[in-house]
Structures are given as structure tokens and as C-alpha cells.
Design a protein around this motif. Structure first.
Motif, PDB file in Angstrom:
ATOM      1  N   ILE A 100       0.848  -1.205   0.000  1.00  0.00           N
ATOM      2  CA  ILE A 100       0.000   0.000   0.000  1.00  0.00           C
ATOM      3  C   ILE A 100       0.878   1.248   0.000  1.00  0.00           C
ATOM      4  CG2 ILE A 100      -1.610   1.351   1.429  1.00  0.00           C
ATOM      5  CD1 ILE A 100      -2.782  -1.432   2.332  1.00  0.00           C
ATOM      6  N   ASN A 101       1.904   1.238   0.833  1.00  0.00           N
ATOM      7  CA  ASN A 101       2.729   2.440   0.963  1.00  0.00           C
ATOM      8  C   ASN A 101       3.745   2.614  -0.159  1.00  0.00           C
ATOM      9  OD1 ASN A 101       1.433   3.455   3.232  1.00  0.00           O
ATOM     10  ND2 ASN A 101       2.504   1.998   4.545  1.00  0.00           N
ATOM     11  N   GLN A 102       3.937   1.540  -0.915  1.00  0.00           N
ATOM     12  CA  GLN A 102       4.745   1.674  -2.133  1.00  0.00           C
ATOM     13  C   GLN A 102       3.871   2.083  -3.314  1.00  0.00           C
ATOM     14  OE1 GLN A 102       6.363  -2.252  -2.260  1.00  0.00           O
ATOM     15  NE2 GLN A 102       7.705  -1.888  -0.510  1.00  0.00           N
ATOM     16  N   GLY A 103       2.567   2.192  -3.068  1.00  0.00           N
ATOM     17  CA  GLY A 103       1.671   2.585  -4.148  1.00  0.00           C
ATOM     18  C   GLY A 103       1.305   1.431  -5.069  1.00  0.00           C
ATOM     19  N   ASP A 106      -4.053  -0.536  -4.057  1.00  0.00           N
ATOM     20  CA  ASP A 106      -4.978   0.515  -3.629  1.00  0.00           C
ATOM     21  C   ASP A 106      -5.670   0.079  -2.349  1.00  0.00           C
ATOM     22  OD1 ASP A 106      -4.561   2.434  -5.565  1.00  0.00           O
ATOM     23  OD2 ASP A 106      -6.060   1.617  -6.937  1.00  0.00           O
ATOM     24  N   PHE A 107      -5.792   1.020  -1.443  1.00  0.00           N
ATOM     25  CA  PHE A 107      -6.463   0.738  -0.175  1.00  0.00           C
ATOM     26  C   PHE A 107      -7.445   1.874   0.073  1.00  0.00           C
ATOM     27  CE2 PHE A 107      -6.199   1.149   4.631  1.00  0.00           C
ATOM     28  CZ  PHE A 107      -6.986   0.034   4.901  1.00  0.00           C
ATOM     29  N   ILE A 108      -8.690   1.534   0.275  1.00  0.00           N
ATOM     30  CA  ILE A 108      -9.664   2.572   0.610  1.00  0.00           C
ATOM     31  C   ILE A 108      -9.959   2.444   2.094  1.00  0.00           C
ATOM     32  CG2 ILE A 108     -11.898   3.611   0.062  1.00  0.00           C
ATOM     33  CD1 ILE A 108     -11.721   2.072  -2.630  1.00  0.00           C
ATOM     34  N   HIS A 373      -2.074   7.588   9.481  1.00  0.00           N
ATOM     35  CA  HIS A 373      -0.976   7.874   8.562  1.00  0.00           C
ATOM     36  C   HIS A 373       0.331   8.215   9.273  1.00  0.00           C
ATOM     37  CE1 HIS A 373      -4.177   8.238   5.567  1.00  0.00           C
ATOM     38  NE2 HIS A 373      -3.265   8.343   4.624  1.00  0.00           N
ATOM     39  N   MET A 375       3.686   9.875   9.531  1.00  0.00           N
ATOM     40  CA  MET A 375       4.248  11.069   8.875  1.00  0.00           C
ATOM     41  C   MET A 375       3.346  11.562   7.730  1.00  0.00           C
ATOM     42  SD  MET A 375       6.893  11.836  10.673  1.00  0.00           S
ATOM     43  CE  MET A 375       7.044  10.918  12.218  1.00  0.00           C
ATOM     44  N   GLY A 376       2.053  11.395   7.904  1.00  0.00           N
ATOM     45  CA  GLY A 376       1.091  11.998   6.982  1.00  0.00           C
ATOM     46  C   GLY A 376       0.894  11.284   5.671  1.00  0.00           C
ATOM     47  N   THR A 377       1.746  10.312   5.363  1.00  0.00           N
ATOM     48  CA  THR A 377       1.681   9.735   4.010  1.00  0.00           C
ATOM     49  C   THR A 377       1.608   8.209   3.967  1.00  0.00           C
ATOM     50  OG1 THR A 377       4.102   9.671   3.784  1.00  0.00           O
ATOM     51  CG2 THR A 377       2.993  11.702   3.089  1.00  0.00           C
ATOM     52  N   SER A 378       2.136   7.541   4.982  1.00  0.00           N
ATOM     53  CA  SER A 378       2.158   6.067   4.967  1.00  0.00           C
ATOM     54  C   SER A 378       1.044   5.496   5.842  1.00  0.00           C
ATOM     55  CB  SER A 378       3.509   5.555   5.480  1.00  0.00           C
ATOM     56  OG  SER A 378       4.543   5.962   4.616  1.00  0.00           O
ATOM     57  N   MET A 379       0.250   4.617   5.259  1.00  0.00           N
ATOM     58  CA  MET A 379      -0.836   3.990   6.003  1.00  0.00           C
ATOM     59  C   MET A 379      -0.300   3.018   7.047  1.00  0.00           C
ATOM     60  SD  MET A 379      -4.010   3.393   6.577  1.00  0.00           S
ATOM     61  CE  MET A 379      -4.422   4.770   5.534  1.00  0.00           C
TER      62      MET A 379
ATOM     63  N   LYS B 444      -5.020   8.683  -4.184  1.00  0.00           N
ATOM     64  CA  LYS B 444      -4.449   9.266  -5.397  1.00  0.00           C
ATOM     65  C   LYS B 444      -5.524   9.530  -6.456  1.00  0.00           C
ATOM     66  CE  LYS B 444      -0.861   6.400  -5.983  1.00  0.00           C
ATOM     67  NZ  LYS B 444      -0.654   5.597  -4.758  1.00  0.00           N
ATOM     68  N   LYS B 477       3.555   6.360  -0.387  1.00  0.00           N
ATOM     69  CA  LYS B 477       2.866   6.633  -1.651  1.00  0.00           C
ATOM     70  C   LYS B 477       1.364   6.370  -1.527  1.00  0.00           C
ATOM     71  CE  LYS B 477       6.972   7.176  -3.566  1.00  0.00           C
ATOM     72  NZ  LYS B 477       7.573   8.516  -3.517  1.00  0.00           N
ATOM     73  N   THR B 479      -0.826   8.285   0.529  1.00  0.00           N
ATOM     74  CA  THR B 479      -1.352   9.648   0.489  1.00  0.00           C
ATOM     75  C   THR B 479      -0.152  10.572   0.313  1.00  0.00           C
ATOM     76  OG1 THR B 479      -3.107   8.990   2.026  1.00  0.00           O
ATOM     77  CG2 THR B 479      -2.756  11.354   1.751  1.00  0.00           C
TER      78      THR B 479
END
Lengths: 500, 500
Positions: A100-103, A106-108, A373, A375-379, B444, B477, B479
Motif C-alpha cells: 500500500i505504501n509503495q503505491g 490501492d487501499f480505501i 498515517h 508522517m502523513g503519508t504512509s498507512m 491518489k 505513496k 497519500t
């Protein structure tokens, strides 16, 4: 131990046979809510098939829905195929988290109470197959789920094909624990008739037209045992602050003497709170209306203090499960296993007036909470039910140790890097250092309380300094912020590995 | 026109006499929800007394609670004394707003559905006096409120002394419009028995022991008329997108053909939506379950489309009020005026499945909404009911023009400077440029939709550029954010007066 009947005999297959029936681009709705009651054989067989076919050049793309996070044998094995394109609504598997954090996946990240509607209204890709663990199924299609309820009833209802892993790892008395009720959308059907956590309003099984069951596999694979750590001193200190506060609220007449039902998140802090309640003579008949029950409930049972635990899953360790099985007839009145649509339903939560206790990743000086999250970006794992409970409970308590990463992260920051629960909805914050009651406090008072009561002493001066600068430079003095530096602690950590 | 009775005769006083009875440090619970049904004479007399006594060196400190914002004759005159120390739970008076943002007046920005509990549980300073506008009061203490219900019943119940402004500006038939019902805390009393917006579950009056009424003043001062602008082209474009979307949702089977009840925030955009529904032949019997009804409801009435409007206040212009009065007997079945505890109750909102439409100050690329804080620090009006409705409705729509301040502010930003409604709870965003449906989208995908559908073309490249950088530099990646620059648009605006 399940017995056999003609439906089971007729549908019996191997996991490998069923895995061959799953189409590419399949959207699977699986049972499971935390590592409890999730299918274990079909996912592994499907993962094996994907790996084999990948070698001959075929590319798979599959969507996985479950109740919440599940075990390695579902989330892990499917994530590792690289074929998992979409996962909802909550996860906690480290391999899946990385994807998920490597993109890659997709995770909702959804409120658990929204999942049924989003599926039934076609907002999310339609479910093709439901794969559920069950302890029994009758000739006329009554499916008796195992240790979790989660989303299973909705997946079974909406899937075209249903596959069952019939487990013999639980006594059939577990049947009596479920209360399956799916509310109607909108006002149709009127209020959900739950007034107290023990109210039973549905059936103990999920009914399905038998012809929809396309395969059954027998299983003896138990739920993955939950690792259960002894609470450390931070957890114990947090628990002590919480217990003292609840007693204070009873004294103030805000919580009735007989308490209110508790909702309790997953993890060591939550376990420490229950363990402390079990030991504290001031606490007696405890009711829980929650998502997940873990081994810590045994502390309450041992102390003769558990009145009722309404939950969507029983997530016990191997030892805990053994004990549960031994008492399964006697404890029927102590547990109700509900669909997560009901365990997390805002209508019921608001009506009962729960005491909600959840954990935070970080909290800011004005009372906003980041629970998803890093640091705001990694789930991390997801919001799960924490939004459902925080937003609608009588009392919402967020708990976290004040430090992480050997002190390089302060859980109290100037501004959270992601907001999952905002200042309007949050109430009480607890770290090992103390408790801040922010109810009825304007923003500046909140900042002072959080810094002085909750922050770790090594970060307190730095927080005071941020706040004092904010008071000076901020255009608005209602919620003073130094916007240029509001996220500077996170930026510093990303650059240097420390917020210090 | 109120008639007289022995209670009224016995308690009759002048506003000045009552103003003298209010102690220093008083906490006043006043009627009023938007400029409707708020007391107008006693606050002015009290403000005069404070000004007079200030000249002889006395310092006043008073707390003001109302339903929501009120008119100049309450919020304005008391703010101008400089004595207002605490105001809850919502305001929109420019003088008061300045005091809050200068740090002079404390403001606790609360979900309207939390106010009753916070008062009754002593979280907020105890109410000393209730000052309410009413159209009648009986000898046995039945108080008939005027054009709003708001918090009045709770203030009357909890105050030691009740003062009434008996207004003759409304026909007595207004009595029939109220439905006063206060739910019990926690499960006591069971479900709130509202299934449809027209359901009446309470009394048309607030009962008080007559001896608690300490003074009555007769008033002929009308509610301050609402200024009502003709919707501009942005508002009309937003409305058109909303209507098209609702028809799409009906087609998809997510909204029943007979619609769901609408909740509609205050202001020009909300009015444009109702006006457009009135004109559009695809819209027919409209139900509203909302906080405030404004003149725009007449468009629906004229078109023969208003089935029912449940509200906490009737906030009409002078002309609108005249028309309402002329039809007051005939329209009784079209309106219910409820306490805000009921109009905003999560249990009822969730059950009915509202279509909630509210306005945002700013929206970020991941779907977080700031609806309260200008540049993260200055309070605009407050969250009001927007959190109650957003969090629990079937469908939540946020609307805003994409530009503000002559194009120097983009309503779509990389990261909101304050979060009132987070990505998990928000669903649909609309600007004059288009509509973004974020339901079921991972972060994204949300960013792409918001930038391409909602952002103003003059900021679109800049947003794309932020997002592309974020994709590159972000550790996570899931968010993606460039934390060093996430708030840089706000910082730039504060420094240069423009986000450009």
C-alpha cells in the motif's frame, strides 16, 4: 465438529478445486474480522494457482474485501502474489502495508459502518464471490459463521457464488453466539431495536439459497493465535489514568453508577485498561459494546466482572480459545457476535452512550488525532471503527504512549500530519504522563492542557516554544499556528530520523 | 398577538428592570438559532447597563450560550460591551468574530448535537438565566417559543431563572409549529421515534414551573431580516452540478425515486440549489430535515413541491415572514420546528439517510474539508451542524466556489489548514467547475478527480505540480505529500496576499 448432510456432501471440493473456479479480476468478499474466522485454505490455494500461472506469463488482478484486517493466510498470502489491486476496509498485515505504501495496492480506508452501503450501492466493485469460514451449513442454506461476523452476511447476500470453509476447530455451540441482523437502508424498517448490549435482534445464521453455494471445503486450520504481550509500565500508567478518570466521571454524575458500555480498541493499551478494571475493586459489572474481544476479557471473567461483551469477533490466543471452548455452553449469555454494520452503527452507538477507548498515532496541541498515517503519508492500519465510535460515543478517550522510536518521535505534535478525528469530536487524551480533558475548552486552553498533561517532558519545552511563537506570529488568535513550522517536526524527522 | 393572563400581568417588567436583575459573571442561555426567535430587548438593556456601570469602573464578565448564531441585537450588542468572555456554540456576527480572532472572547466551536449533554453534565459553566423569545405563556408555565427552537428548551430546563420576551410579531398559530422533545441521555427512553421528517413526537410548548419565570417583557421587535442575494452564476453552476448528480444517483438506485430528506446549509449556494430544484421538472415532492429554513423554501412552495420542512428555525426576510404569516394556518402541515438536539441528532440523521449539502471554506486534494478556520487560525463562523450531518448522512455534498478574494485564494489546496471533515467522512465535492465523486476512491484517485473536476483552471497547473512533486518526494505513496510545502500556499497568501 461439523456433521455431514447431503448439501455438504454434494458441494464438497478441495481448496485447489475451488481456487481453479475463481476467475481473474475476481472481487472476493471474505469473512474475517481481525485474525478471527477468516478463510485459510482457499486463499492459499488461490495464491498457489496465481503463482503457478504467473510463471506461464498470466497476470492476475484481484480485489479483496474482508471485515477488517485478517490473518497471514488471507491478507499475507494474497498480498505476496502481487496480484492484489484493491483492499478494503482495514488491514494490519506488514507485507500488505508495504505494498500500500509503495503505491502498489490501492487501499480505501473506510469507516467500517460505511462498508455495507458502499458495496450494496455499487460504489465499490461488485462482489463476485464470498468465501467464508463457517462451523456448519444446513441443507436449506443456513450458514453458521465461526469466530467473527464482520461483513460476512453482506458478502454472502451480494455475491454470485458462495464458497465455505467448514472448520472443525470450534464446538457447534458457537452457533448460539451469533446475532445476524442487517438493517435496511434509510428509514425503512424503523429504528434498530438495540437498547442494551445484550439485546438479540436477529438470527444465529446467515440464510442463503443453497444453489448459491458453489463449493465447500473442510478445514482443520485454526485462527492464527494473537500474540499477547504483558502490558509495559507505559500501558499500565495509561490504564491507571483512564480508570481514575472514569471514577471521577461517575462521581460527577456524567457516567451512571452502573457504567456505560465500553468500546475498546485492539492492542496492548486496550488490554491493560481491561486488566486494570479487573483488578480494581471500584469496577464491577462491565458491559462491552465493541468490535473485537481479545484475551483480556478473561481477566474480567476471572474477576466475575463481565456482564456482557457484544462484539464482531472473538480473537483469542490458542490458550484463550481453549478456555473459551471449555466454557462455551456456560458463557453463551456473556457474548453476542454481531455484523460490523451493527457493532459499529452510529444510531446504536449514540443511543447507548458508549465509553470509547482508542489509540492514536499522534495528537496535536489542539486535540486533532491522526490514527492512520505515519508522517502523513504512509498507512499504518486504517481508521477501522475508531471514527464510528469517536464520532458518536458519549465519551471518547484516545490513548497513546507519548514517545515512539526510542524517543525520536513525540506523539504530541504542533499539528497532526493527517486528521482522522478532529478537535470537535475528540474529548479525552491520555498518555503515560497524564490525562487531558479537553471537553468545554477553547483551543488555547486545550493546547496548554495537552502540552502540560500529555507530552513527554523531553518534548515539553519544544512544544511550549512552538505554541508561544504561534501566539505571536499567528494572524488569528483563536487557534494560533505558525503555519511555516506547523509540520516542521515531521519534516525534521523525515530528514534526520528524529524530532528532537 | 399575545393575550394577557394573571401570570403575565404579575411578572411584567421592563427590559431595563430585568437587565438590573442579571448578575455580573452571569451565564445566559438565550433562545435563537440564526437571526430567528432570539431575545432583542433584554440583551440591549443589559448592554446599556454594562456600558453605564463600566463608566463607574465596574468590570463585567459574561458568558453567552444560544442555539447557533443570532442577530445583532443579541450577539452584536453584547460583544460590543467587551464583557463577553465565552460564547458557544456557533456565531456569525462580524464584531464578535473579530473579538474571537483577537483572542479576546473564548469560543468553543461545538457540534450542535453535543451542546445539551455538555451543559447538562456540567462540562460548560452552569446556566444561570434563560432569556427566551416566546409568543405566549400560560398561567401554568407553558412557554410557546417563536420562530426558532434551538437550545431554548434545554436552557429553560437548566436555568435557575427564566426571562421571557413576549413578542407580538407573530400570529398565535405559530404555536402549532413546534414539536418540543428532548431525548434522554444514554439508552433510557429507547430509540427516538422519528422515522420521517413530518413525525411529531413531543409537545408544542416548553413546560416550566411558573415560579421559575422571574420576568416578562412585552416586545414588538421583529427578527432581523435576512439579506437575500440573487444567486450568481457560480452558485447556479454549482446547483446545476448538484441536481444532475442527484438525478444520477436516483438512476443508479442509490437514492429512492421519492428522494431522501435534504439537509441544506445556510447561504447563497444552498438557496441556489433549492431554487433550481423548484424550477427543474425532474424534482417533485421535496422533504427537508434540516437546521434552518430560509426564503428559498418559498420557491419550493410556489412550485407545489414542498412536502415537509423539519427545521430548528424559520429565518425569513421581512417579505417572507409576511407571506408566512398570511398562510400560517394553511402551512401547518408543511413545517415542524424542533430542538436542535433533534434536528441534528446522529441517531435520526443516520436512520433517515439524509442528503446533506454544506459549504466549505477550503478542500484539499485528498478530500479533507476546512469549514471553520480561515488560513488555519481565524474562526469564520463555526462547525455548527455540518459535522453532525456530514458524519451521519447517507450522502454528504460539500459545495464552494473554487476561488475567493478576487482569485487570490484557491478553495482547492494541497492540504487544508484545518480539518473539520476528514477524507473518511466526505463524499462529494462541487465547485462551479464541476463535481468530484470521491466515494470508493483511494487517495491518489481522489487527488486527480478534485484537481481536474473542482479546481479553478488558474490553479490547476499549480495543484498538478504540487501533486507530482508529492508523488516523487513522499516517503509513503498511499497519500503522497510534500510536507515541506503542504501548507506553503497558505504561508504565501499570508505573506503576499495571494496564493498565485
Amino acid at each position: 465438529m461439523t456433521v455431514s448432510n447431503s448439501l455438504i456432501e454434494e458441494k464438497l471440493k478441495t481448496a485447489e478445486e475451488i481456487a481453479q473456479l475463481l476467475p481473474n479480476h475476481v472481487t472476493m468478499g471474505c469473512s474475517g474480522f481481525t485474525p478471527a474466522g477468516y478463510p485459510k485454505l482457499i486463499p492459499q490455494a488461490f495464491a498457489n494457482r496465481i503463482e503457478t500461472e504467473k510463471k506461464s506469463g498470466k497476470t492476475f488482478s484481484i480485489n479483496l474485501y474482508a471485515g477488517a484486517s485478517t490473518g497471514e493466510e488471507l491478507d499475507g498470502v494474497l498480498a505476496k502474489t502481487g496480484a492484489l489491486k484493491l483492499r478494503i476496509p482495514y488491514q494490519s498485515n506488514s507485507y500488505l502495508r508495504n505494498l500500500i505504501n509503495q503505491g502498489e495496492t490501492d487501499f480505501i480506508d473506510m469507516h467500517l459502518s460505511h462498508v455495507v452501503k458502499y458495496i450494496e450501492h455499487g460504489i465499490l466493485p461488485k462482489i463476485d464471490v464470498a468465501i467464508v469460514e463457517a462451523i456448519d451449513v444446513t441443507n436449506d442454506g443456513k450458514i453458521y459463521l465461526s469466530t467473527s461476523s464482520g461483513m460476512s452476511a453482506t458478502y454472502i447476500k451480494n455475491a454470485e457464488s458462495v464458497y465455505i470453509e467448514l472448520t472443525d476447530t470450534h464446538p457447534l455451540e458457537l452457533k448460539n453466539y451469533h446475532d445476524i441482523y442487517l438493517p435496511s437502508h434509510h428509514s425503512k424498517g424503523g429504528p434498530i431495536p438495540i437498547i442494551n448490549p445484550q439485546d438479540r435482534i436477529g438470527e444465529s445464521y446467515v440464510q442463503v439459497p443453497p444453489e448459491k453455494i458453489k463449493g465447500i471445503v473442510r478445514s482443520s486450520k485454526p485462527d492464527a493465535a494473537t500474540v499477547f504481550k504483558t502490558p509495559d509500565s507505559d500501558c499500565q500508567n495509561i490504564a491507571a489514568h483512564v480508570l481514575e478518570f472514569i471514577q471521577h466521571e461517575i462521581k460527577m454524575g456524567r457516567i451512571p453508577k452502573e457504567y456505560l458500555p465500553f468500546q475498546n480498541g485492539v492492542g496492548n493499551i486496550a488490554n491493560a485498561v481491561l486488566a486494570s478494571m479487573a483488578k480494581d475493586p471500584k469496577f464491577h459489572a462491565i458491559q462491552m459494546y465493541t468490535e473485537v474481544v481479545q484475551d483480556s476479557v478473561f481477566d474480567l471473567i476471572d474477576a466475575g466482572k463481565l456482564e456482557i461483551a457484544s462484539t464482531s469477533a472473538l480473537t483469542f490466543s490458542e490458550l484463550g480459545l481453549k478456555r473459551f471452548h471449555e466454557n462455551i455452553s456456560a458463557w453463551k449469555s456473556k457474548f453476542v457476535i454481531r455484523p460490523q454494520e451493527i457493532s459499529n452503527h452510529p444510531e446504536v452507538i449514540r443511543r447507548m452512550g458508549l465509553i470509547a477507548m482508542n489509540t492514536a498515532i499522534e495528537i496535536d496541541i489542539y486535540g486533532n488525532v491522526n490514527s492512520t498515517h505515519v508522517m502523513g503519508t504512509s498507512m499504518m492500519n486504517g481508521i477501522g471503527g475508531s471514527g464510528d465510535f469517536t464520532r458518536n460515543s458519549h465519551l471518547s478517550i484516545f490513548m497513546t504512549p507519548s514517545l515512539a522510536k526510542d524517543g525520536n518521535i513525540s506523539a504530541i505534535v504542533p499539528m497532526v500530519s493527517h486528521t482522522d478525528h478532529n478537535e470537535h469530536s475528540t474529548m479525552i487524551f491520555v498518555t503515560e504522563n497524564g490525562l487531558a480533558d479537553l471537553r468545554g475548552c477553547p483551543p488555547k486552553k486545550r493546547a496548554e492542557l495537552i502540552i502540560e498533561k500529555c507530552a513527554h517532558p523531553i518534548y515539553r519545552d519544544k512544544l511550549r516554544s512552538y505554541y508561544e511563537t504561534a501566539l505571536k506570529v499567528s494572524k488569528g488568535k483563536h487557534t494560533p499556528h505558525d503555519l511555516e513550522n506547523a509540520l516542521s517536526w515531521h519534516v525534521k524527522f523525515l530528514k534526520t530520523g528524529s524530532m528532537k
